[in-house]
Design an enzyme around this catalytic site. Structure first.
Site, PDB file in Angstrom:
ATOM      1  N   PHE A 131       0.646  -1.330  -0.043  1.00  8.47           N
ATOM      2  CA  PHE A 131      -0.075  -0.179   0.539  1.00  8.47           C
ATOM      3  C   PHE A 131       0.818   1.318   0.421  1.00  8.47           C
ATOM      4  O   PHE A 131       2.105   1.552   0.760  1.00  8.47           O
ATOM      5  CB  PHE A 131      -1.133  -0.021   1.326  1.00  8.47           C
ATOM      6  CG  PHE A 131      -2.172   0.505   1.570  1.00  8.47           C
ATOM      7  CD1 PHE A 131      -3.410   0.948   0.349  1.00  8.47           C
ATOM      8  CD2 PHE A 131      -1.955   2.130   2.029  1.00  8.47           C
ATOM      9  CE1 PHE A 131      -3.945   1.262   0.595  1.00  8.47           C
ATOM     10  CE2 PHE A 131      -2.716   2.973   1.947  1.00  8.47           C
ATOM     11  CZ  PHE A 131      -3.993   2.414   1.695  1.00  8.47           C
ATOM     12  N   ASP A 210       1.916  -5.910   7.305  1.00 10.57           N
ATOM     13  CA  ASP A 210       1.047  -5.527   7.577  1.00 10.57           C
ATOM     14  C   ASP A 210      -0.535  -5.778   7.610  1.00 10.57           C
ATOM     15  O   ASP A 210      -0.242  -6.851   5.918  1.00 10.57           O
ATOM     16  CB  ASP A 210       0.961  -3.928   6.807  1.00 10.57           C
ATOM     17  CG  ASP A 210      -0.107  -2.634   6.658  1.00 10.57           C
ATOM     18  OD1 ASP A 210      -1.531  -3.713   7.472  1.00 10.57           O
ATOM     19  OD2 ASP A 210      -0.357  -1.455   6.578  1.00 10.57           O
ATOM     20  N   TYR A 235     -10.530   0.193  10.982  1.00 10.39           N
ATOM     21  CA  TYR A 235     -11.490   0.634  10.841  1.00 10.39           C
ATOM     22  C   TYR A 235     -12.252  -0.596   8.915  1.00 10.39           C
ATOM     23  O   TYR A 235     -13.128   0.311   8.291  1.00 10.39           O
ATOM     24  CB  TYR A 235     -11.742   2.189  10.142  1.00 10.39           C
ATOM     25  CG  TYR A 235     -10.156   2.823   9.012  1.00 10.39           C
ATOM     26  CD1 TYR A 235     -10.249   1.833   7.498  1.00 10.39           C
ATOM     27  CD2 TYR A 235      -9.497   3.221   9.707  1.00 10.39           C
ATOM     28  CE1 TYR A 235      -9.230   2.543   7.190  1.00 10.39           C
ATOM     29  CE2 TYR A 235      -8.543   3.484   8.956  1.00 10.39           C
ATOM     30  CZ  TYR A 235      -8.125   3.198   7.686  1.00 10.39           C
ATOM     31  OH  TYR A 235      -7.365   3.490   7.212  1.00 10.39           O
ATOM     32  N   LYS A 236     -11.168  -1.311   9.083  1.00 13.81           N
ATOM     33  CA  LYS A 236     -11.936  -2.146   7.832  1.00 13.81           C
ATOM     34  C   LYS A 236     -12.374  -2.869   8.082  1.00 13.81           C
ATOM     35  O   LYS A 236     -13.823  -3.234   8.691  1.00 13.81           O
ATOM     36  CB  LYS A 236     -10.500  -2.705   7.447  1.00 13.81           C
ATOM     37  CG  LYS A 236      -9.560  -1.730   6.187  1.00 13.81           C
ATOM     38  CD  LYS A 236      -8.655  -1.608   5.880  1.00 13.81           C
ATOM     39  CE  LYS A 236      -7.475  -0.133   4.610  1.00 13.81           C
ATOM     40  NZ  LYS A 236      -6.822  -0.185   5.074  1.00 13.81           N
ATOM     41  N   ARG A 382     -13.382  -3.563  -6.607  1.00 15.93           N
ATOM     42  CA  ARG A 382     -12.640  -4.532  -5.874  1.00 15.93           C
ATOM     43  C   ARG A 382     -14.328  -4.667  -5.072  1.00 15.93           C
ATOM     44  O   ARG A 382     -14.871  -3.774  -4.771  1.00 15.93           O
ATOM     45  CB  ARG A 382     -11.979  -3.517  -5.332  1.00 15.93           C
ATOM     46  CG  ARG A 382     -10.762  -4.250  -3.882  1.00 15.93           C
ATOM     47  CD  ARG A 382     -10.018  -3.600  -3.179  1.00 15.93           C
ATOM     48  NE  ARG A 382     -10.107  -2.506  -2.576  1.00 15.93           N
ATOM     49  CZ  ARG A 382      -9.616  -1.840  -1.416  1.00 15.93           C
ATOM     50  NH1 ARG A 382      -8.515  -2.599  -0.987  1.00 15.93           N
ATOM     51  NH2 ARG A 382      -9.699  -0.994  -1.485  1.00 15.93           N
TER      52      ARG A 382
HETATM   53  C1  PLP Z   1      -5.710   1.092   4.379  1.00 12.57           C
HETATM   54  C2  PLP Z   1      -4.606   0.892   4.769  1.00 12.57           C
HETATM   55  C3  PLP Z   1      -3.597   1.635   5.497  1.00 12.57           C
HETATM   56  C4  PLP Z   1      -4.403   2.676   5.468  1.00 12.57           C
HETATM   57  O1  PLP Z   1      -3.431   3.501   6.571  1.00 12.57           O
HETATM   58  P1  PLP Z   1      -3.954   5.119   7.028  1.00 12.57           P
HETATM   59  O2  PLP Z   1      -2.972   5.446   7.995  1.00 12.57           O
HETATM   60  O3  PLP Z   1      -4.823   4.500   8.718  1.00 12.57           O
HETATM   61  O4  PLP Z   1      -4.973   5.381   6.822  1.00 12.57           O
HETATM   62  C5  PLP Z   1      -2.371   1.340   5.319  1.00 12.57           C
HETATM   63  N1  PLP Z   1      -1.571   0.171   4.658  1.00 12.57           N
HETATM   64  C6  PLP Z   1      -2.385  -0.445   3.944  1.00 12.57           C
HETATM   65  C7  PLP Z   1      -2.257  -1.595   3.890  1.00 12.57           C
HETATM   66  C8  PLP Z   1      -3.823  -0.657   3.897  1.00 12.57           C
HETATM   67  O5  PLP Z   1      -4.494  -0.666   3.549  1.00 12.57           O
END
Ligand code: PLP
Length: 423
Positions: A131, A210, A235-236, A382
């Protein structure tokens, strides 16, 4: 018994729902009428118990008990308590997870901590499936390090990004840290956590996972894989609400030596001694920086109730079945899509991605019909399949809507062509 090649029908889907051991969980979520929600991988829906807890926090705790609440209502203990609840879902030791900050900030803390634990090695290795924030944060942490002692040695820390398939071969004697996202956010492809962790450690590197798209979506064994560090989003799949506090994991063996670069007062051994010198707390608490965000944290704590009594293996079984059904129905009912996810369920997280050149407009047309998924550049539609509240019959209905969007060329309408700020 139906022949394996016979077309799948709505009745088949309804029969699967009738036999689903997780079916009762759906009632614990507020799901708007007329919506099929396939975007819980971006923002989980509202668990019904959240509102009562947040209102109680506001009215009774904050409103009436004021500052006494930090002790009286256990506010100060909540980051660790929520951390322990998340630990169960990711196979971690309960005292090795804490809820704090955002995923991005936690990545920064752990990348810096890992580099300091592995001196002399100058490479952070990641992959192009990661990401963007993970890569941005790692590059930022590396450049910060290079303003210090490493730069004087004329060999700064650098971020090396290879393809997901090339990671194993790219780990070498200069690798300080391998930093990967377990489930690829675009394709849903799952990395082999145990194998990559072992390979990294065999070469003397540390491993940071992660788990943004893994926690609450599929079984993970952080301790079982001997992982060094991990971060994740709440939040996911954990349904903690927009901007919910993230979490981080530090293996117990690293806790005495690992240091957070954000040495804030609440990570101090005795925050209320107000010492002028920083002394890190024992254990994972040192990775807290400042005051926890109680309104969000209590919402997350309430949201985690949905996982009480649920075994991640049950979630995984249904998630794989939902994915297989979705792929089969798209093949059966629609034309023009390529599968953007691994075809094998065991290699997929809890999502299915389809690829189409007109993906953005098609997704907007689907959303207008009440089927909410999302779009990722350049051509990925998605669909998050969350077993706690998505029914097999929802998959049937979603594919029927997709078919209608294509057959009626609904996506060609002008209102579906322009990109919004958040996609
Ligand atoms: C959603 C996501 C994030 C989000 O990071 P935030 O700091 O909450 O904005 C980070 N890494 C991955 C792999 C994600 O899918």
């Amino acid at each position: 018994m139906k022949h394996a090649d016979a077309p799948v029908t709505l009745a088949d889907c309804s029969a699967l729902d009738a036999a689903d051991p997780l079916a009762g969980k759906r009632g614990e979520f507020h799901l708007p009428e007329g919506v099929i929600y396939l975007d819980g991988n971006s923002l989980g829906p509202l668990p019904k118990g959240v509102e009562r807890r947040v209102v109680d926090l506001i009215r009774r705790q904050w409103g009436e008990d004021l500052i006494v609440s930090w002790n009286k209502h256990g506010w100060m203990d909540l980051p660790a308590k929520v951390g322990a609840r998340i630990a169960r879902l990711v196979g971690a030791e309960p005292e090795a997870v804490i809820s704090a900050d955002s995923t991005s900030v936690n990545l920064f803390k752990l990348v810096c901590a890992a580099l300091a634990l592995n001196p002399g090695r100058m490479t952070i290795l990641s992959d192009s499936g990661n990401f963007p924030t993970d890569l941005y944060i790692a590059a930022g942490a590396a450049s910060l390090m290079n303003h210090g002692a490493a730069a004087l040695m004329d060999q700064g820390v650098s971020l090396r990004v290879v393809t997901p398939e090339a990671v194993l071969d790219a780990i070498d004697s200069d690798t300080a840290l391998v930093m990967l996202t377990h489930v690829d956010y675009r394709t849903g492809r799952v990395h082999d956590m145990a194998a990559i962790t072992a390979a990294a450690q065999a070469k003397g590197a540390l491993m940071l996972w992660d788990l943004a798209h893994s926690a609450g979506a599929l079984p993970v064994e952080l301790a079982g894989c001997n992982a060094d560090f991990a971060v994740g989003c709440s939040y996911k799949y954990l349904n903690g609400g927009p901007g919910a506090p993230a979490w981080l994991y530090v293996a117990p063996r690293h806790q005495p030596a690992a240091r957070s670069p954000l040495s804030g007062w609440l990570g101090h051994a005795a925050p209320f001694a107000f010492d002028l010198d920083y002394r890190p707390a024992e254990g994972i608490g040192r990775f807290i920086c400042g005051t926890p965000n109680m309104l969000s944290l209590v919402a997350l704590d309430a949201a985690l109730d949905a996982f009480d009594g649920v075994d991640m293996a049950m979630i995984r079984t249904k998630s794989m079945a939902l994915g297989d059904l979705f792929i089969r129905l798209v093949e059966q009912e629609c034309e023009g899509f390529a599968l953007g996810s691994p075809a094998e369920a065991v290699q997929r997280g809890s999502q299915v991605s389809l690829r189409h050149r007109q993906g953005y407009a098609i997704m907007q047309a689907l959303i207008a019909r009440g089927v909410i998924g999302d779009f990722r550049e350049p051509d990925v539609l998605r669909f998050g399949l969350c077993p706690l509240y998505v029914r097999y019959a929802d998959i049937w209905a979603a594919v029927q809507h997709l078919k209608a969007v294509m057959v009626g060329a609904e996506w060609q309408r002008t209102e579906f062509q322009t990109r919004a700020k958040v996609t």
